[in-house]
Design an enzyme around this catalytic site. Structure first.
Site, PDB file in Angstrom:
ATOM      1  N   SER A 161     -11.299  -3.540  61.497  1.00 23.94           N
ATOM      2  CA  SER A 161     -10.884  -3.121  60.159  1.00 23.94           C
ATOM      3  C   SER A 161     -11.258  -1.651  59.933  1.00 23.94           C
ATOM      4  O   SER A 161     -10.742  -0.779  60.617  1.00 23.94           O
ATOM      5  CB  SER A 161     -11.497  -4.040  59.101  1.00 23.94           C
ATOM      6  OG  SER A 161     -10.882  -3.857  57.846  1.00 23.94           O
ATOM      7  N   HIS A 190      -6.707 -11.301  59.625  1.00 23.99           N
ATOM      8  CA  HIS A 190      -7.449 -10.047  59.687  1.00 23.99           C
ATOM      9  C   HIS A 190      -8.789 -10.222  60.398  1.00 23.99           C
ATOM     10  O   HIS A 190      -9.592 -11.059  60.015  1.00 23.99           O
ATOM     11  CB  HIS A 190      -7.665  -9.519  58.260  1.00 23.99           C
ATOM     12  CG  HIS A 190      -8.231  -8.133  58.207  1.00 23.99           C
ATOM     13  ND1 HIS A 190      -7.587  -7.048  58.754  1.00 23.99           N
ATOM     14  CD2 HIS A 190      -9.393  -7.649  57.674  1.00 23.99           C
ATOM     15  CE1 HIS A 190      -8.306  -5.963  58.549  1.00 23.99           C
ATOM     16  NE2 HIS A 190      -9.406  -6.302  57.915  1.00 23.99           N
TER      17      HIS A 190
END
Length: 424
Positions: free
Chosen positions: A250, A395
């Site tokens: 991320s 994610h």
């Protein structure tokens, strides 16, 4: 940094409040100010802690149930516990705000650091003059950013194998995610522990960059970029490591891509051997036409929501109306992709990008991977093997897989590809 023993509470208080001591204050007044400051801070911790707990135990469970019922009745997919996990992560990110990050989550995460994190290594770096004068390095060419010339940071040794040889043995520098606003989350520990088991001779270092959950503009971008480069410099120059792999998820994915971009812009010679960007935050503040609508559709399957993505972006750059962050190549890597720069980078180090098809960020990551592939055309430094799109992955999925069974963990497709890339 470690506190200097010669500083009393009076100096510490004014350093926090004003950054410098303007006049001498009596010891009694300083003690009263210090006590008032501590009381105010405790009040903020309690208030935002109670607010977070109330939302976490009331709002979040309701939406998890609603999300689960929606999946079951719509029958778009077979319902499983993984969907509950995604819903929990998504709804938990939805209730976050800057104060909850600052006064609740970050103190909590630090308290949960494992015992191996007890002795950080502090790094103080004077930014090289060559870096500051490089015409391609907009961090210093854009004077409105007020980039510091000296940065201080620290990192933790998650594992340092006995007999580690920096000239030959691999070292993994893991830059954690969290939108640059959150400290290393406990969800990363299982992944790091499995990495340790997979590579017994590999050292693992975890940088602890300054988080942006604060009103202090000096702790916003570009500080984190400079700190992360400083850690890399320390690893290769002071520690003398030759076989360096940098990995991040991320915002950490943003960090590792920005490190090599910074090295190229400053015409450095030493690069990491491998770069692994897991679900990289390729554009922190920019949205393509139609991308927000795309995110609103994909977020029902992801563990991240559009609201938190936008919030982290605002926190990253802060409030600096004199700077056009949209055109900043470090803030929005994909949008401002510089083909010539990345052609040079891809000749010097191997880069891998992974993301899931269910991800909020899959729109920008797909474009980023395509641009990197085009930049490497004819050189074969970045091919289809360097991109992993996990089917129905979410994610930072590889980081959030909590399996402690090494046989099962190493056979997960995304994990297997990452391990293969590291060994190649």
């Amino acid at each position: 940094m470690a506190a200097n023993s010669g500083l009393d509470s009076k100096v510490e208080y004014y350093r926090l409040q004003e950054n410098e001591i303007i006049s001498a204050v009596s010891s009694e007044d300083a003690d009263q100010n210090d006590a008032g400051f501590r009381l105010s801070t405790i009040h903020l911790h309690l208030f935002h802690g109670l607010k977070f707990a109330a939302l976490l135990f009331t709002v979040v469970p309701v939406f998890i149930i609603l999300d689960s019922m929606k999946i079951i009745f719509q029958r778009k997919r077979r319902f499983c516990l993984d969907h509950v996990n995604r819903s929990f992560l998504r709804q938990s990110s939805w209730i976050l705000d800057e104060r909850i990050c600052q006064y609740v989550l970050n103190p909590l995460f630090v308290c949960l650091y494992p015992s191996t994190f007890s002795s950080p290594t502090y790094v103080k770096c004077n930014i090289p003059i060559e870096d500051q004068k490089s015409p391609e390095n907009n961090i210093f060419q854009d004077h409105q950013l007020n980039a510091p010339k000296i940065v201080s940071t620290k990192f933790y040794q998650y594992v340092m194998p006995e007999g580690f040889d920096p000239t030959t043995d691999p070292v993994l520098v893991f830059y954690h995610g969290g939108g640059y606003a959150l400290k290393l989350t406990p969800t990363s520990f299982s992944f790091l522990n499995n990495m340790r088991n997979a590579f017994p001779k590999m050292a693992i270092l975890v940088p602890d960059y300054t988080v942006t959950a604060t009103d202090d503009q000096s702790k916003k971008y570009p500080l984190q970029i400079l700190q992360n480069v400083a850690i890399f410099d320390y690893v290769v120059k002071t520690m003398g490591c030759k076989n360096v792999v940098i990995m991040g998820d991320s915002a950490g994915g943003n960090a590792v891509l920005n490190i090599v971009l910074y090295l190229r812009k400053c015409h450095r010679e030493i690069y990491p051997k491998k770069v692994i960007a897991i679900s990289p935050w390729a554009n922190a503040t920019f949205f393509h036409e139609g991308e927000k609508e795309y995110m609103q559709g994909t977020q029902e399957w992801d563990g991240l929501c559009l609201k938190s993505h936008s919030m982290f972006g605002r926190m990253f750059v802060g409030n600096n109306p004199n700077v056009d962050f949209t055109s900043d190549p470090f803030v929005n890597i994909e949008k401002n992709f510089e083909t010539k720069m990345w052609q040079d980078i891809l000749k010097k180090c191997s880069v891998m990008i992974t993301y899931g098809s269910d991800e909020l960020l899959s729109f920008q990551n797909k474009i980023l991977a395509k641009k990197m592939s085009d930049a490497s055309e004819g050189c074969n430094h970045f091919t289809a093997k360097n991109v992993l799109v996990e089917h129905q992955g979410y994610h930072t999925g590889p980081i959030l897989n909590y399996s402690r069974n090494m046989d099962r963990w190493t056979n997960i497709p995304s994990i297997a590809r990452i391990l293969e890339f590291m060994q190649s």
